[in-house]
Design a protein around this motif. Structure first.
Motif, short mmCIF file in Angstrom:
data_model
loop_
_atom_site.label_atom_id
_atom_site.label_comp_id
_atom_site.label_asym_id
_atom_site.label_seq_id
_atom_site.Cartn_x
_atom_site.Cartn_y
_atom_site.Cartn_z
N GLY A 1 0.79 -1.22 0.00
CA GLY A 1 0.00 0.00 0.00
C GLY A 1 0.82 1.27 0.00
O GLY A 1 0.27 2.37 -0.08
N PHE A 2 2.17 1.12 0.07
CA PHE A 2 3.07 2.28 0.15
C PHE A 2 4.14 2.19 -0.94
O PHE A 2 5.29 2.56 -0.74
CB PHE A 2 3.71 2.35 1.53
N ALA A 3 3.74 1.68 -2.11
CA ALA A 3 4.66 1.48 -3.22
C ALA A 3 5.16 2.81 -3.78
O ALA A 3 4.42 3.80 -3.85
CB ALA A 3 3.98 0.68 -4.32
N GLY A 4 6.43 2.81 -4.20
CA GLY A 4 7.06 4.06 -4.63
C GLY A 4 6.53 4.64 -5.92
O GLY A 4 6.78 5.81 -6.22
N ASN A 5 5.79 3.86 -6.70
CA ASN A 5 5.30 4.37 -7.99
C ASN A 5 3.91 4.99 -7.91
O ASN A 5 3.32 5.34 -8.93
CB ASN A 5 5.30 3.24 -9.03
N LEU A 6 3.35 5.16 -6.71
CA LEU A 6 2.03 5.78 -6.59
C LEU A 6 2.10 7.28 -6.88
O LEU A 6 3.09 7.95 -6.53
CB LEU A 6 1.48 5.57 -5.18
N PRO A 7 1.08 7.84 -7.51
CA PRO A 7 1.11 9.26 -7.88
C PRO A 7 1.31 10.20 -6.69
O PRO A 7 1.91 11.26 -6.85
CB PRO A 7 -0.26 9.47 -8.53
N ALA A 8 0.83 9.83 -5.52
CA ALA A 8 0.97 10.71 -4.36
C ALA A 8 2.43 10.98 -4.01
O ALA A 8 2.75 12.02 -3.41
CB ALA A 8 0.26 10.10 -3.15
N PHE A 9 3.33 10.07 -4.39
CA PHE A 9 4.73 10.19 -3.99
C PHE A 9 5.60 10.88 -5.04
O PHE A 9 6.83 10.87 -4.94
CB PHE A 9 5.31 8.80 -3.70
N THR A 10 4.98 11.49 -6.02
CA THR A 10 5.74 12.14 -7.10
C THR A 10 6.80 13.12 -6.60
O THR A 10 7.91 13.17 -7.15
CB THR A 10 4.78 12.87 -8.05
N PRO A 11 6.57 13.92 -5.52
CA PRO A 11 7.60 14.87 -5.09
C PRO A 11 8.83 14.24 -4.44
O PRO A 11 9.84 14.91 -4.26
CB PRO A 11 6.86 15.74 -4.06
N LEU A 12 8.78 12.97 -4.07
CA LEU A 12 9.90 12.36 -3.38
C LEU A 12 11.04 12.05 -4.35
O LEU A 12 10.83 11.91 -5.56
CB LEU A 12 9.45 11.09 -2.66
N PRO A 13 12.29 11.92 -3.85
CA PRO A 13 13.45 11.73 -4.73
C PRO A 13 13.36 10.47 -5.57
O PRO A 13 12.77 9.46 -5.16
CB PRO A 13 14.62 11.65 -3.75
N SER A 14 13.99 10.51 -6.74
CA SER A 14 13.95 9.36 -7.65
C SER A 14 14.63 8.15 -7.04
O SER A 14 14.20 7.00 -7.28
CB SER A 14 14.61 9.72 -8.99
N GLY B 1 20.76 -4.46 1.25
CA GLY B 1 19.48 -5.14 1.22
C GLY B 1 18.45 -4.40 0.39
O GLY B 1 18.36 -3.17 0.47
N PRO B 2 17.68 -5.09 -0.44
CA PRO B 2 16.62 -4.43 -1.20
C PRO B 2 15.69 -3.66 -0.27
O PRO B 2 15.30 -4.16 0.78
CB PRO B 2 15.88 -5.60 -1.87
N GLY B 3 15.38 -2.44 -0.66
CA GLY B 3 14.59 -1.57 0.20
C GLY B 3 15.42 -0.46 0.80
O GLY B 3 15.09 0.04 1.87
N THR C 1 12.12 1.78 -3.23
CA THR C 1 10.86 1.22 -2.72
C THR C 1 10.12 0.45 -3.80
O THR C 1 9.54 -0.61 -3.52
CB THR C 1 9.96 2.33 -2.15
N GLY C 2 10.15 0.97 -5.02
CA GLY C 2 9.65 0.25 -6.16
C GLY C 2 8.17 -0.08 -6.12
O GLY C 2 7.42 0.41 -5.27
N PRO C 3 7.72 -0.94 -7.01
CA PRO C 3 6.29 -1.25 -7.14
C PRO C 3 5.74 -2.13 -6.03
O PRO C 3 4.52 -2.29 -5.94
CB PRO C 3 6.21 -1.97 -8.50
N THR C 4 6.62 -2.71 -5.19
CA THR C 4 6.11 -3.54 -4.09
C THR C 4 6.19 -2.83 -2.74
O THR C 4 5.75 -3.39 -1.74
CB THR C 4 6.90 -4.86 -3.99
#
Length: 314
Positions: free
Chosen positions: A221-234, A266-268, A240-243
């Motif tokens: 529910g907190f995946a990095g590709n959600l539109p709400a997170f657009t302002p956060l760094p690339s 570690g991933p993440g 965080t990615g899609p999972t």
């Protein structure tokens, strides 16, 4: 806050995620204003620990990831005061244990209660085990068989008793790695929210790099590709990615062999030290709570990544 949002507050203030939820993101201290009773889904992550600093001939452990608290059914009616832990700073001297990450907290005066995510432990050096923390730092080269446990995973780790068995409440942290055999050049990875740190075995044939940081943990529910997170760094979005991976441990470093330069974080968000991750000793990714990588000769250990608090609701 965006039109339709219920609460207000955060660096990202009530933005839609495209999945039926509004999101509030805190990368530093702030207040979530809640005008009436509401059930929230909360992800709270502490700062990661930094890697240990080698003295030039002994292995340095990776930093542990910040502890993670997730509460999917947190009902409140009033303001929440939020602090976000900073990542641990790398040591300024050689032969030193890494710096611990800072705690992240949510305080609800209307309860009253406090939720606490514990900062990650710094990585060890030579005969020093990793520091204790939400997830613990990896051990230095001469600490065979002596991993340090993470503190966040135990029910009583700093939480008020009502949360120990509360529906929807979980917390995550793991041990740092410890070398399989005592060898000054060995080092281990820091623990992550999803797994223990890797443990290097210099006696193995072939001697492969196994001092990777512990895996982060996914929160879909907190995946990095959600539109709400657009302002956060690339870099945060990639980590965080899609999972929705968070809180990966930092890689350990062995100064004797080239193998050490291919250990991965570690991933993440964990900092790694392979060429594909930028070379040198990488920092934990900001706002993931990732641990920093252990120090090799001639470079600095990686800093831990800062934590984050994300609140969402339908």
């Amino acid at each position: 806050a965006a039109v339709g949002a219920f609460a207000s507050g955060g660096n990202i203030d009530g933005q839609p995620g495209g999945n039926g939820y509004f999101y509030h993101v805190f990368t530093g201290p702030g207040t979530l204003t809640v005008p009436g009773s509401k059930s929230f889904d909360v992800l709270l992550i502490a700062g990661g620990g930094s890697g240990g600093a080698t003295d030039g001939s002994n292995g340095a452990g990776g930093g542990g990831a910040g502890g993670v608290v997730h509460h999917s059914q947190l009902t409140v009616s009033g303001p929440l005061s939020i602090t976000v832990g900073e990542g641990g700073a790398h040591p300024d001297v050689t032969g030193a244990t890494g710096g611990d990450g800072g705690d992240s907290t949510i305080v609800y005066p209307g309860g009253p209660w406090t939720l606490t995510a514990k900062g990650g432990g710094g990585g060890g050096q030579f005969s020093n085990v990793g520091e204790s923390g939400g997830s613990a730092g990896g051990g230095g080269g001469n600490t065979a068989g002596n991993p340090t446990d993470g503190t966040q995973g135990t029910p009583s780790s700093g939480q008020n008793s009502p949360f120990h068995s509360a529906t929807g409440f979980n917390q995550y942290g793991n041990a740092g790695g410890a070398p399989v055999n005592a060898n000054p050049g060995n080092a281990s990875g820091g623990g992550g929210a999803g797994g223990v740190g890797g443990s290097h075995d210099s006696g193995a044939s072939p001697d492969v790099p196994t001092s990777n940081g512990g895996n982060g943990r996914p929160f879909s529910g907190f995946a990095g590709n959600l539109p709400a997170f657009t302002p956060l760094p690339s870099a945060w979005k990639t980590a965080t990615g899609p999972t929705g991976l968070y809180a990966g441990g930092g890689a350990g470093e062995n100064p004797y062999t080239s193998n050490a330069t291919s250990a991965s974080g570690g991933p993440g968000g964990g900092g790694g030290n392979d060429p594909g991750e930028g070379g040198g000793e990488a920092n934990g990714i900001q706002y993931t709570g990732g641990g920093g990588a252990g120090m090799n000769s001639g470079t600095l250990a990686g800093d831990g990544g800062d934590g984050i608090c994300i609140v969402r609701y339908q």
